[in-house]
Scaffold this motif. Structure first.
Motif, PDB file in Angstrom:
ATOM      1  N   HIS A  67       1.996  -5.975  -4.233  1.00 12.18           N
ATOM      2  CA  HIS A  67       3.233  -5.472  -3.633  1.00 12.18           C
ATOM      3  C   HIS A  67       4.294  -5.115  -4.674  1.00 12.18           C
ATOM      4  O   HIS A  67       5.097  -4.196  -4.460  1.00 12.18           O
ATOM      5  N   SER A  68       4.294  -5.817  -5.820  1.00 10.96           N
ATOM      6  CA  SER A  68       5.353  -5.604  -6.812  1.00 10.96           C
ATOM      7  C   SER A  68       5.266  -4.244  -7.498  1.00 10.96           C
ATOM      8  O   SER A  68       6.213  -3.829  -8.174  1.00 10.96           O
ATOM      9  N   LEU A  69       4.141  -3.539  -7.324  1.00 10.89           N
ATOM     10  CA  LEU A  69       3.954  -2.262  -8.005  1.00 10.89           C
ATOM     11  C   LEU A  69       4.052  -1.056  -7.069  1.00 10.89           C
ATOM     12  O   LEU A  69       3.963   0.084  -7.527  1.00 10.89           O
ATOM     13  N   VAL A  70       4.251  -1.296  -5.792  1.00 13.58           N
ATOM     14  CA  VAL A  70       4.234  -0.185  -4.834  1.00 13.58           C
ATOM     15  C   VAL A  70       5.342   0.822  -5.132  1.00 13.58           C
ATOM     16  O   VAL A  70       5.103   2.033  -5.209  1.00 13.58           O
ATOM     17  N   ILE A  71       6.559   0.367  -5.316  1.00 10.28           N
ATOM     18  CA  ILE A  71       7.686   1.289  -5.519  1.00 10.28           C
ATOM     19  C   ILE A  71       7.537   2.056  -6.824  1.00 10.28           C
ATOM     20  O   ILE A  71       7.702   3.291  -6.871  1.00 10.28           O
ATOM     21  N   SER A  72       7.208   1.350  -7.908  1.00 12.06           N
ATOM     22  CA  SER A  72       7.082   2.034  -9.200  1.00 12.06           C
ATOM     23  C   SER A  72       5.924   3.024  -9.196  1.00 12.06           C
ATOM     24  O   SER A  72       6.019   4.108  -9.795  1.00 12.06           O
ATOM     25  N   MET A  73       4.816   2.691  -8.511  1.00  6.63           N
ATOM     26  CA  MET A  73       3.688   3.621  -8.479  1.00  6.63           C
ATOM     27  C   MET A  73       3.978   4.813  -7.594  1.00  6.63           C
ATOM     28  O   MET A  73       3.540   5.932  -7.893  1.00  6.63           O
ATOM     29  N   LYS A  74       4.687   4.612  -6.519  1.00  6.80           N
ATOM     30  CA  LYS A  74       5.094   5.751  -5.684  1.00  6.80           C
ATOM     31  C   LYS A  74       5.956   6.708  -6.502  1.00  6.80           C
ATOM     32  O   LYS A  74       5.782   7.937  -6.447  1.00  6.80           O
ATOM     33  N   ASP A  75       6.874   6.167  -7.296  1.00 13.84           N
ATOM     34  CA  ASP A  75       7.718   7.011  -8.156  1.00 13.84           C
ATOM     35  C   ASP A  75       6.883   7.713  -9.221  1.00 13.84           C
ATOM     36  O   ASP A  75       7.106   8.891  -9.526  1.00 13.84           O
ATOM     37  N   GLU A  76       5.916   7.005  -9.810  1.00  7.85           N
ATOM     38  CA  GLU A  76       5.081   7.588 -10.855  1.00  7.85           C
ATOM     39  C   GLU A  76       4.221   8.723 -10.299  1.00  7.85           C
ATOM     40  O   GLU A  76       4.152   9.808 -10.896  1.00  7.85           O
ATOM     41  N   LEU A  77       3.582   8.500  -9.186  1.00  7.67           N
ATOM     42  CA  LEU A  77       2.731   9.533  -8.594  1.00  7.67           C
ATOM     43  C   LEU A  77       3.549  10.717  -8.085  1.00  7.67           C
ATOM     44  O   LEU A  77       3.061  11.855  -8.067  1.00  7.67           O
ATOM     45  N   SER A  78       4.784  10.460  -7.699  1.00  7.85           N
ATOM     46  CA  SER A  78       5.638  11.543  -7.191  1.00  7.85           C
ATOM     47  C   SER A  78       5.930  12.600  -8.253  1.00  7.85           C
ATOM     48  O   SER A  78       6.235  13.750  -7.920  1.00  7.85           O
ATOM     49  N   LYS A  79       5.832  12.218  -9.529  1.00  7.23           N
ATOM     50  CA  LYS A  79       6.061  13.183 -10.607  1.00  7.23           C
ATOM     51  C   LYS A  79       5.062  14.335 -10.550  1.00  7.23           C
ATOM     52  O   LYS A  79       5.356  15.450 -10.975  1.00  7.23           O
TER      53      LYS A  79
ATOM     54  N   ALA B 219       0.823  -1.209   0.000  1.00  7.50           N
ATOM     55  CA  ALA B 219       0.000   0.000   0.000  1.00  7.50           C
ATOM     56  C   ALA B 219       0.855   1.257   0.000  1.00  7.50           C
ATOM     57  O   ALA B 219       1.974   1.287   0.537  1.00  7.50           O
ATOM     58  N   ILE B 220       0.286   2.299  -0.596  1.00  3.78           N
ATOM     59  CA  ILE B 220       0.846   3.652  -0.552  1.00  3.78           C
ATOM     60  C   ILE B 220      -0.120   4.530   0.222  1.00  3.78           C
ATOM     61  O   ILE B 220      -1.329   4.514  -0.035  1.00  3.78           O
ATOM     62  N   LEU B 221       0.389   5.292   1.176  1.00  2.50           N
ATOM     63  CA  LEU B 221      -0.421   6.268   1.899  1.00  2.50           C
ATOM     64  C   LEU B 221      -0.259   7.626   1.229  1.00  2.50           C
ATOM     65  O   LEU B 221       0.863   8.120   1.077  1.00  2.50           O
ATOM     66  N   VAL B 222      -1.376   8.208   0.797  1.00  2.87           N
ATOM     67  CA  VAL B 222      -1.388   9.560   0.250  1.00  2.87           C
ATOM     68  C   VAL B 222      -1.914  10.462   1.364  1.00  2.87           C
ATOM     69  O   VAL B 222      -3.081  10.378   1.743  1.00  2.87           O
ATOM     70  N   GLU B 223      -1.048  11.310   1.887  1.00  2.00           N
ATOM     71  CA  GLU B 223      -1.374  12.066   3.091  1.00  2.00           C
ATOM     72  C   GLU B 223      -1.174  13.565   2.858  1.00  2.00           C
ATOM     73  O   GLU B 223      -0.186  13.984   2.258  1.00  2.00           O
ATOM     74  N   GLY B 224      -2.139  14.356   3.308  1.00  2.00           N
ATOM     75  CA  GLY B 224      -2.024  15.806   3.198  1.00  2.00           C
ATOM     76  C   GLY B 224      -3.354  16.449   2.895  1.00  2.00           C
ATOM     77  O   GLY B 224      -4.335  15.779   2.544  1.00  2.00           O
ATOM     78  N   SER B 225      -3.398  17.768   2.980  1.00  2.00           N
ATOM     79  CA  SER B 225      -4.659  18.485   2.780  1.00  2.00           C
ATOM     80  C   SER B 225      -5.169  18.387   1.344  1.00  2.00           C
ATOM     81  O   SER B 225      -6.360  18.582   1.095  1.00  2.00           O
ATOM     82  N   ASP B 226      -4.278  18.097   0.388  1.00  2.00           N
ATOM     83  CA  ASP B 226      -4.686  17.971  -1.020  1.00  2.00           C
ATOM     84  C   ASP B 226      -4.813  16.509  -1.462  1.00  2.00           C
ATOM     85  O   ASP B 226      -4.843  16.232  -2.668  1.00  2.00           O
ATOM     86  N   ALA B 227      -4.887  15.580  -0.525  1.00  2.00           N
ATOM     87  CA  ALA B 227      -4.850  14.155  -0.884  1.00  2.00           C
ATOM     88  C   ALA B 227      -5.953  13.779  -1.858  1.00  2.00           C
ATOM     89  O   ALA B 227      -5.703  13.146  -2.896  1.00  2.00           O
ATOM     90  N   ARG B 228      -7.186  14.179  -1.577  1.00  2.00           N
ATOM     91  CA  ARG B 228      -8.303  13.818  -2.449  1.00  2.00           C
ATOM     92  C   ARG B 228      -8.190  14.535  -3.796  1.00  2.00           C
ATOM     93  O   ARG B 228      -8.414  13.926  -4.858  1.00  2.00           O
ATOM     94  N   LYS B 229      -7.881  15.816  -3.753  1.00  2.00           N
ATOM     95  CA  LYS B 229      -7.753  16.592  -4.984  1.00  2.00           C
ATOM     96  C   LYS B 229      -6.655  16.009  -5.867  1.00  2.00           C
ATOM     97  O   LYS B 229      -6.811  15.906  -7.097  1.00  2.00           O
ATOM     98  N   PHE B 230      -5.554  15.634  -5.270  1.00  2.00           N
ATOM     99  CA  PHE B 230      -4.433  15.071  -6.014  1.00  2.00           C
ATOM    100  C   PHE B 230      -4.825  13.765  -6.703  1.00  2.00           C
ATOM    101  O   PHE B 230      -4.642  13.586  -7.917  1.00  2.00           O
ATOM    102  N   LEU B 231      -5.389  12.832  -5.950  1.00  2.00           N
ATOM    103  CA  LEU B 231      -5.732  11.543  -6.532  1.00  2.00           C
ATOM    104  C   LEU B 231      -6.868  11.645  -7.552  1.00  2.00           C
ATOM    105  O   LEU B 231      -6.904  10.883  -8.521  1.00  2.00           O
ATOM    106  N   GLN B 232      -7.769  12.590  -7.362  1.00  2.00           N
ATOM    107  CA  GLN B 232      -8.880  12.745  -8.307  1.00  2.00           C
ATOM    108  C   GLN B 232      -8.360  13.006  -9.717  1.00  2.00           C
ATOM    109  O   GLN B 232      -8.988  12.599 -10.703  1.00  2.00           O
ATOM    110  N   GLY B 233      -7.226  13.645  -9.828  1.00  2.00           N
ATOM    111  CA  GLY B 233      -6.647  13.935 -11.131  1.00  2.00           C
ATOM    112  C   GLY B 233      -5.709  12.862 -11.652  1.00  2.00           C
ATOM    113  O   GLY B 233      -5.092  13.045 -12.709  1.00  2.00           O
ATOM    114  N   GLN B 234      -5.608  11.743 -10.923  1.00  5.11           N
ATOM    115  CA  GLN B 234      -4.680  10.688 -11.318  1.00  5.11           C
ATOM    116  C   GLN B 234      -5.327   9.336 -11.552  1.00  5.11           C
ATOM    117  O   GLN B 234      -4.740   8.476 -12.212  1.00  5.11           O
ATOM    118  N   VAL B 235      -6.539   9.117 -11.054  1.00  2.00           N
ATOM    119  CA  VAL B 235      -7.116   7.767 -11.069  1.00  2.00           C
ATOM    120  C   VAL B 235      -8.439   7.746 -11.829  1.00  2.00           C
ATOM    121  O   VAL B 235      -9.079   8.778 -12.038  1.00  2.00           O
TER     122      VAL B 235
END
Length: 328
Positions: free
Chosen positions: A108-120, A48-64
């Motif tokens: 589990h095999s995608l956690v690191i790559s997805m964290k890197d992708e979302l970090s962009k 799992a990846i934790l998306v944490e912060g005041s913009d968490a919902r706004k951020f993910l809404q534009g990615q998923v």
């Protein structure tokens, strides 16, 4: 190896701290109804990846692909994340811990790559992305009775599958007590058995070998309410929407059964016998008893009409197409 892994070793000696577990399930009835039976599985193959912060919902809404307006602490949802070409990088279950903490559960095999992708994209929002695969524990529950928070008080949230199963999330600190509570009324089953239940329900779970290949509709995610066509823009949205309104889907996911199968691996190509041109891929495979395996395959329309395919390096003599619960 953390304390949870050490605990699991005592429950199932086949577990060596990796991402697969077995409980010597020779007596597990793979084809029986769950009526009168209750099973649970420690889902050690998830992370799992934790998306944490005041913009968490706004951020993910534009990615998923899913609409976060449907997400609440009482209603977890499923979705996917695509690249700009509309290819599915990962599919997931999304849980809300609180207003500023969203938990994205995936293979589990995608956690690191997805964290890197979302970090962009995260640099433009007030969010932090954290790999919390070792901080949260996941249980799958397949039961003939309804589980409520009163009966099974999980510390975070639960995702209810259409087939009645439950994905439950708890903290690492509560994992052992949660195990003991579930063990009191259910029998443990391993990773392969839970994978079979996923296959029977037509639920794909992408992993490293199958990431970035298929648009979401090829994985039947449109049948699972994992794609919103009304929410607006997200990465890859133009391609996904064009396929729905203007395109012709040339590949779909099917459930099949095969016998006398050699080793089957996720990502193996499917070809017509005697050719090397790929007409599909293995998404998931699990043993189903009586020398039979069940698989989820993404196949072209032409391939889906054939009863013989070469999968990997082995010729499959007979393929039986099975129904999917969400396609009538």
């Amino acid at each position: 190896m953390n304390n949870w892994h050490s605990f699991l070793q005592l429950q199932a000696p086949s577990f060596l701290g990796g991402h697969s577990i077995s409980f010597d399930e020779a007596s597990f009835n793979y084809t029986a109804d769950l009526e009168g039976c209750s099973y649970f599985s420690p889902l050690v193959h998830l992370g799992a990846i934790l998306v944490e912060g005041s913009d968490a919902r706004k951020f993910l809404q534009g990615q998923v692909t899913c609409d976060l307006n449907e997400l609440s602490q009482d209603n977890s949802i499923c979705g996917a994340c695509c690249n700009p070409k509309g290819r599915t990088l990962v599919n997931f279950q999304l849980h809300e811990i609180d207003d500023q903490k969203l938990l994205v559960v995936m293979h589990h095999s995608l956690v690191i790559s997805m964290k890197d992708e979302l970090s962009k994209y995260a640099a433009f929002f007030k969010v932090q992305l954290v790999d919390v695969s070792d901080a949260y524990i996941f249980f799958g529950i397949a039961s003939n009775y309804a589980i409520t928070k009163d009966k099974a008080p999980f510390s975070c949230s639960t995702f209810h599958y259409n087939d009645g199963r439950i994905l439950a999330v708890c903290t690492l600190e509560q994992a052992e007590s949660q195990w003991l509570e579930l063990k009191g009324s259910s029998s443990p089953i391993g990773t392969d058995s839970w994978r079979l239940l996923d296959i029977q329900s037509g639920l794909a779970l992408l992993q490293e070998e199958t990431s970035g290949i298929f648009i979401p509709q090829m994985l039947n995610l449109d049948y699972l309410n994992a794609i919103s066509f009304k929410k607006g823009c997200y990465t890859g949205q133009e391609i996904v929407a064009r396929m729905k309104y203007l395109g012709t889907l040339k590949r779909r996911m099917y459930r099949v059964a095969i016998t006398d199968a050699a080793s089957l691996c996720t990502g193996m190509p499917c070809c017509f016998p005697g050719t090397e041109q790929s007409v599909g891929s293995v998404i998931s495979a699990a043993y189903a008893g009586n020398d039979t395996h069940q698989l989820l395959l993404v196949l072209t329309d032409d391939a889906a009409n054939k009863t013989q395919l070469t999968i990997g390096s082995g010729n499959i003599k007979e393929i039986e197409y099975l129904s999917l619960p969400y396609i009538k």
